[in-house]
Write a protein that holds these residues in place. Structure first.
Motif, PDB file in Angstrom:
ATOM      1  N   GLY A  76       3.711   3.152  -7.795  1.00 57.16           N
ATOM      2  CA  GLY A  76       3.533   4.206  -8.785  1.00 57.16           C
ATOM      3  C   GLY A  76       3.494   3.656 -10.189  1.00 57.16           C
ATOM      4  O   GLY A  76       2.706   4.109 -11.027  1.00 57.16           O
ATOM      5  N   GLU A  77       4.313   2.637 -10.455  1.00 55.96           N
ATOM      6  CA  GLU A  77       4.333   2.009 -11.777  1.00 55.96           C
ATOM      7  C   GLU A  77       3.057   1.243 -12.058  1.00 55.96           C
ATOM      8  O   GLU A  77       2.672   1.062 -13.186  1.00 55.96           O
ATOM      9  N   GLN A  81      -3.106   0.443 -13.416  1.00 53.79           N
ATOM     10  CA  GLN A  81      -3.708  -0.889 -13.420  1.00 53.79           C
ATOM     11  C   GLN A  81      -4.453  -1.131 -12.111  1.00 53.79           C
ATOM     12  O   GLN A  81      -5.558  -1.669 -12.118  1.00 53.79           O
ATOM     13  N   MET A  82      -3.862  -0.712 -10.999  1.00 56.22           N
ATOM     14  CA  MET A  82      -4.494  -0.914  -9.704  1.00 56.22           C
ATOM     15  C   MET A  82      -5.808  -0.147  -9.613  1.00 56.22           C
ATOM     16  O   MET A  82      -6.813  -0.675  -9.132  1.00 56.22           O
ATOM     17  N   ASN A  83      -5.820   1.097 -10.080  1.00 58.76           N
ATOM     18  CA  ASN A  83      -7.052   1.892 -10.055  1.00 58.76           C
ATOM     19  C   ASN A  83      -8.142   1.238 -10.885  1.00 58.76           C
ATOM     20  O   ASN A  83      -9.312   1.220 -10.491  1.00 58.76           O
ATOM     21  N   GLU A  85      -8.421  -1.982 -11.563  1.00 62.25           N
ATOM     22  CA  GLU A  85      -8.864  -3.198 -10.879  1.00 62.25           C
ATOM     23  C   GLU A  85      -9.774  -2.863  -9.701  1.00 62.25           C
ATOM     24  O   GLU A  85     -10.780  -3.545  -9.470  1.00 62.25           O
ATOM     25  N   MET A  86      -9.426  -1.825  -8.945  1.00 61.07           N
ATOM     26  CA  MET A  86     -10.261  -1.419  -7.813  1.00 61.07           C
ATOM     27  C   MET A  86     -11.624  -0.941  -8.301  1.00 61.07           C
ATOM     28  O   MET A  86     -12.657  -1.275  -7.711  1.00 61.07           O
ATOM     29  N   SER A  87     -11.635  -0.168  -9.369  1.00 61.18           N
ATOM     30  CA  SER A  87     -12.885   0.336  -9.922  1.00 61.18           C
ATOM     31  C   SER A  87     -13.758  -0.827 -10.405  1.00 61.18           C
ATOM     32  O   SER A  87     -14.970  -0.860 -10.155  1.00 61.18           O
ATOM     33  N   LYS A  88     -13.145  -1.778 -11.075  1.00 63.86           N
ATOM     34  CA  LYS A  88     -13.882  -2.948 -11.564  1.00 63.86           C
ATOM     35  C   LYS A  88     -14.458  -3.744 -10.394  1.00 63.86           C
ATOM     36  O   LYS A  88     -15.612  -4.177 -10.433  1.00 63.86           O
ATOM     37  N   ALA A  89     -13.653  -3.928  -9.341  1.00 65.11           N
ATOM     38  CA  ALA A  89     -14.124  -4.671  -8.171  1.00 65.11           C
ATOM     39  C   ALA A  89     -15.291  -3.952  -7.503  1.00 65.11           C
ATOM     40  O   ALA A  89     -16.262  -4.592  -7.082  1.00 65.11           O
ATOM     41  N   MET A  90     -15.211  -2.628  -7.414  1.00 60.46           N
ATOM     42  CA  MET A  90     -16.317  -1.870  -6.820  1.00 60.46           C
ATOM     43  C   MET A  90     -17.580  -2.011  -7.661  1.00 60.46           C
ATOM     44  O   MET A  90     -18.684  -2.164  -7.114  1.00 60.46           O
TER      45      MET A  90
END
Length: 147
Positions: A76-77, A81-83, A85-90
């Protein structure tokens, strides 16, 4: 008992070839199931009963819930950042001129699986997260993940 469990982990990995990825939603209970028939199971059963659990299975189910809630809190914290990074990777996958459409589709499926696993791990009951929240520092310290 940690050193003894390290040896058991190696023994169990040798038995199944070590290729099986553990189910993180059942990390404790699946480990206890695999321990049945080994000497360490009886030792574990004695220890958990000394600490108020009725059985190794009850202890492992509680461990699964604590681990799930703790993972959800930690994720959750980091979700923003994870979203990103995932968006950038996609975006990188979709815009990569050196990959065929089939390769891109395979990568998108893999990313989708990772995102699904992440979302499932982050979806712990609120009551469990409330119960675990005050103990996060102790959990980090006990597992060596207090970075």
């Amino acid at each position: 008992m940690e050193d003894d469990f390290d040896q058991l982990t190696e023994d169990l990995a040798d038995e199944d070839g070590g290729a099986e990825m553990p189910d993180m939603s059942r990390i404790f209970s699946s480990s206890v199931e695999r321990m049945k028939g080994h000497d360490m199971y009886n030792r574990l059963e004695d220890v958990v009963q000394q600490h108020g659990f009725s059985s190794a299975e009850q202890w492992s189910e509680t461990g699964d819930r604590v681990f799930h809630a703790w993972s959800a809190l930690e994720m959750g914290e980091q979700s923003g950042q994870m979203n990103q990074e995932m968006s950038k990777a996609m975006d990188e996958i979709n815009n990569n001129p050196n990959m065929s459409e089939a390769q891109k589709e395979q990568m998108r499926e893999m990313m989708g699986g990772a995102m699904s696993a992440y979302e499932q791990a982050a979806n712990a009951p609120e009551a469990d997260k409330r119960a675990v929240r005050p103990h996060r520092d102790a959990l980090r310290a006990a597992t060596g993940s207090d970075d």
